[in-house]
Design a protein around this motif. Sequence first.
Motif, PDB file in Angstrom:
ATOM      1  N   LEU A   1      33.764   7.792 -23.289  1.00  0.00           N
ATOM      2  CA  LEU A   1      34.500   8.185 -24.473  1.00  0.00           C
ATOM      3  C   LEU A   1      35.610   9.332 -24.162  1.00  0.00           C
ATOM      4  N   GLY A   2      35.347   9.736 -22.893  1.00  0.00           N
ATOM      5  CA  GLY A   2      36.310  11.261 -22.538  1.00  0.00           C
ATOM      6  C   GLY A   2      35.807  12.196 -23.197  1.00  0.00           C
ATOM      7  N   ILE A   3      34.339  12.586 -23.303  1.00  0.00           N
ATOM      8  CA  ILE A   3      34.123  13.791 -24.079  1.00  0.00           C
ATOM      9  C   ILE A   3      33.089  14.573 -23.200  1.00  0.00           C
ATOM     10  N   GLU A   4      32.708  15.491 -23.868  1.00  0.00           N
ATOM     11  CA  GLU A   4      31.518  16.222 -23.036  1.00  0.00           C
ATOM     12  C   GLU A   4      30.291  15.833 -23.429  1.00  0.00           C
ATOM     13  N   PRO A   5      29.355  15.529 -22.534  1.00  0.00           N
ATOM     14  CA  PRO A   5      27.961  15.175 -22.533  1.00  0.00           C
ATOM     15  C   PRO A   5      27.503  16.162 -23.591  1.00  0.00           C
ATOM     16  N   GLY A   6      26.539  15.593 -24.359  1.00  0.00           N
ATOM     17  CA  GLY A   6      25.732  16.278 -25.569  1.00  0.00           C
ATOM     18  C   GLY A   6      26.720  16.333 -26.542  1.00  0.00           C
ATOM     19  N   GLY A   7      27.926  16.093 -26.582  1.00  0.00           N
ATOM     20  CA  GLY A   7      28.734  16.172 -27.901  1.00  0.00           C
ATOM     21  C   GLY A   7      28.170  15.403 -29.016  1.00  0.00           C
ATOM     22  N   PRO A   8      28.626  15.708 -30.235  1.00  0.00           N
ATOM     23  CA  PRO A   8      28.188  15.146 -31.551  1.00  0.00           C
ATOM     24  C   PRO A   8      28.494  13.673 -31.767  1.00  0.00           C
ATOM     25  N   GLY A   9      27.739  12.966 -32.213  1.00  0.00           N
ATOM     26  CA  GLY A   9      28.167  11.403 -32.587  1.00  0.00           C
ATOM     27  C   GLY A   9      27.323  10.860 -33.609  1.00  0.00           C
ATOM     28  N   LEU A  10      28.001   9.694 -33.969  1.00  0.00           N
ATOM     29  CA  LEU A  10      27.148   9.046 -35.131  1.00  0.00           C
ATOM     30  C   LEU A  10      26.825   7.579 -34.709  1.00  0.00           C
ATOM     31  N   PHE A  11      25.572   7.383 -34.698  1.00  0.00           N
ATOM     32  CA  PHE A  11      25.304   6.016 -34.453  1.00  0.00           C
ATOM     33  C   PHE A  11      25.000   5.162 -35.447  1.00  0.00           C
TER      34      PHE A  11
ATOM     35  N   MET B   1      37.696   6.274 -29.824  1.00  0.00           N
ATOM     36  CA  MET B   1      37.193   6.435 -31.134  1.00  0.00           C
ATOM     37  C   MET B   1      35.628   5.898 -31.217  1.00  0.00           C
ATOM     38  N   ALA B   2      35.232   4.986 -30.368  1.00  0.00           N
ATOM     39  CA  ALA B   2      33.782   4.583 -30.591  1.00  0.00           C
ATOM     40  C   ALA B   2      33.726   3.494 -29.365  1.00  0.00           C
ATOM     41  N   LEU B   3      32.455   3.479 -29.098  1.00  0.00           N
ATOM     42  CA  LEU B   3      31.613   2.624 -28.157  1.00  0.00           C
ATOM     43  C   LEU B   3      30.808   1.625 -29.067  1.00  0.00           C
ATOM     44  N   GLU B   4      31.440   0.153 -28.801  1.00  0.00           N
ATOM     45  CA  GLU B   4      30.653  -0.682 -29.664  1.00  0.00           C
ATOM     46  C   GLU B   4      30.059  -2.146 -28.807  1.00  0.00           C
ATOM     47  N   HIS B   5      28.759  -2.231 -29.289  1.00  0.00           N
ATOM     48  CA  HIS B   5      28.071  -3.364 -28.603  1.00  0.00           C
ATOM     49  C   HIS B   5      27.812  -4.390 -29.714  1.00  0.00           C
TER      50      HIS B   5
ATOM     51  N   LEU C   1      23.422  11.866 -33.512  1.00  0.00           N
ATOM     52  CA  LEU C   1      22.825  11.953 -32.099  1.00  0.00           C
ATOM     53  C   LEU C   1      23.892  12.658 -31.309  1.00  0.00           C
ATOM     54  N   ALA C   2      23.451  13.048 -30.057  1.00  0.00           N
ATOM     55  CA  ALA C   2      24.159  13.805 -29.000  1.00  0.00           C
ATOM     56  C   ALA C   2      24.336  12.739 -27.893  1.00  0.00           C
ATOM     57  N   PHE C   3      25.653  12.580 -27.548  1.00  0.00           N
ATOM     58  CA  PHE C   3      26.020  11.602 -26.478  1.00  0.00           C
ATOM     59  C   PHE C   3      25.340  11.806 -25.162  1.00  0.00           C
ATOM     60  N   GLU C   4      24.831  10.811 -24.540  1.00  0.00           N
ATOM     61  CA  GLU C   4      24.468  10.924 -23.168  1.00  0.00           C
ATOM     62  C   GLU C   4      25.469  10.967 -22.143  1.00  0.00           C
ATOM     63  N   PRO C   5      25.434  11.482 -20.937  1.00  0.00           N
ATOM     64  CA  PRO C   5      26.272  11.347 -20.018  1.00  0.00           C
ATOM     65  C   PRO C   5      27.213  10.108 -19.720  1.00  0.00           C
ATOM     66  N   GLU C   6      26.562   9.096 -19.570  1.00  0.00           N
ATOM     67  CA  GLU C   6      26.966   7.705 -19.468  1.00  0.00           C
ATOM     68  C   GLU C   6      28.135   7.331 -20.521  1.00  0.00           C
ATOM     69  N   GLN C   7      27.779   7.599 -21.907  1.00  0.00           N
ATOM     70  CA  GLN C   7      28.355   7.124 -22.966  1.00  0.00           C
ATOM     71  C   GLN C   7      29.568   8.240 -23.207  1.00  0.00           C
TER      72      GLN C   7
END
Length: 258
Positions: free
Chosen positions: A213-223, A160-164, A203-209
């Motif tokens: 998350l197991g999704i395609e790079p450039g996919g839509p996200g919320l920061f 669901m999310a990457l958290e720092h 945002l659009a997810f960077e390749p590393e993120q």
Amino acid sequence: MSDLRPMPVPSILSFSEIIGPLDKQRGAPLYMQLQRSLRDAIHSQVLTPNDVIPPERDLAIELNVSRITVRNAIEGLVAEGLLTRKRGAGTFVASRVEKNFSRLTSFSEDMLARGRKVHSEWLSKSEGIVTPEEALSFGLSPGTRVYRFQRLRFADGLTMALEHSTIPAHCLPSLDAVDASLYAALEKTGHRPVRALQRLRALAFEPEQAALLGIEPGGPGLFIERRGFSADGRTCELTQSWYRGDAYDVVAELNDAR
């Protein structure tokens, strides 16, 4: 002698029967018709969260359309967040979560309140010295110790999310004090946030993120960046979260201030 009659076998609907037929005589492009049919089936809950969508080739054969028609329809619904692709598994109806910003709750509390099974995958736990940016946000002196936590958050097995998160060291007895829930650990020491300031942006997810998350790079996200304050008014939390756009909706209650 008893009258033994075979029980009727319930019929299994084909996917075309579930979403309805396409009309090649209509003016609307076929991919838009298919997209609308799928969207309507999702909104009316004929198709429910985590239902599988047939492979493009199978769906194209069943509907007697081209694979590009099916692909365009599905890609549009993935972009809308109604469908989600899981690597090696296929395409599914998205299981979306509404995040209500009228209450200050943790990820674990949000998921458990919705009956979801929640867990985290730790990427790192570390102790260090506050950075200049963190010192400014926390109001801490240079050289102050902080704890940093990085993890992936899951609900029902789905990322669901990457958290720092960065926490001043005086708020926790040790790094190992945080297990499943950061807020539960902070509550034990009397430093759970009682109010917070949050900033959101798309945002659009960077390749590393995206890989995490197991999704395609450039996919839509919320920061979402959260700065939490404890009861004594001091900053006790600085958390940056990257949420999947295909799994999260933001909900806020608004009142007339007049």
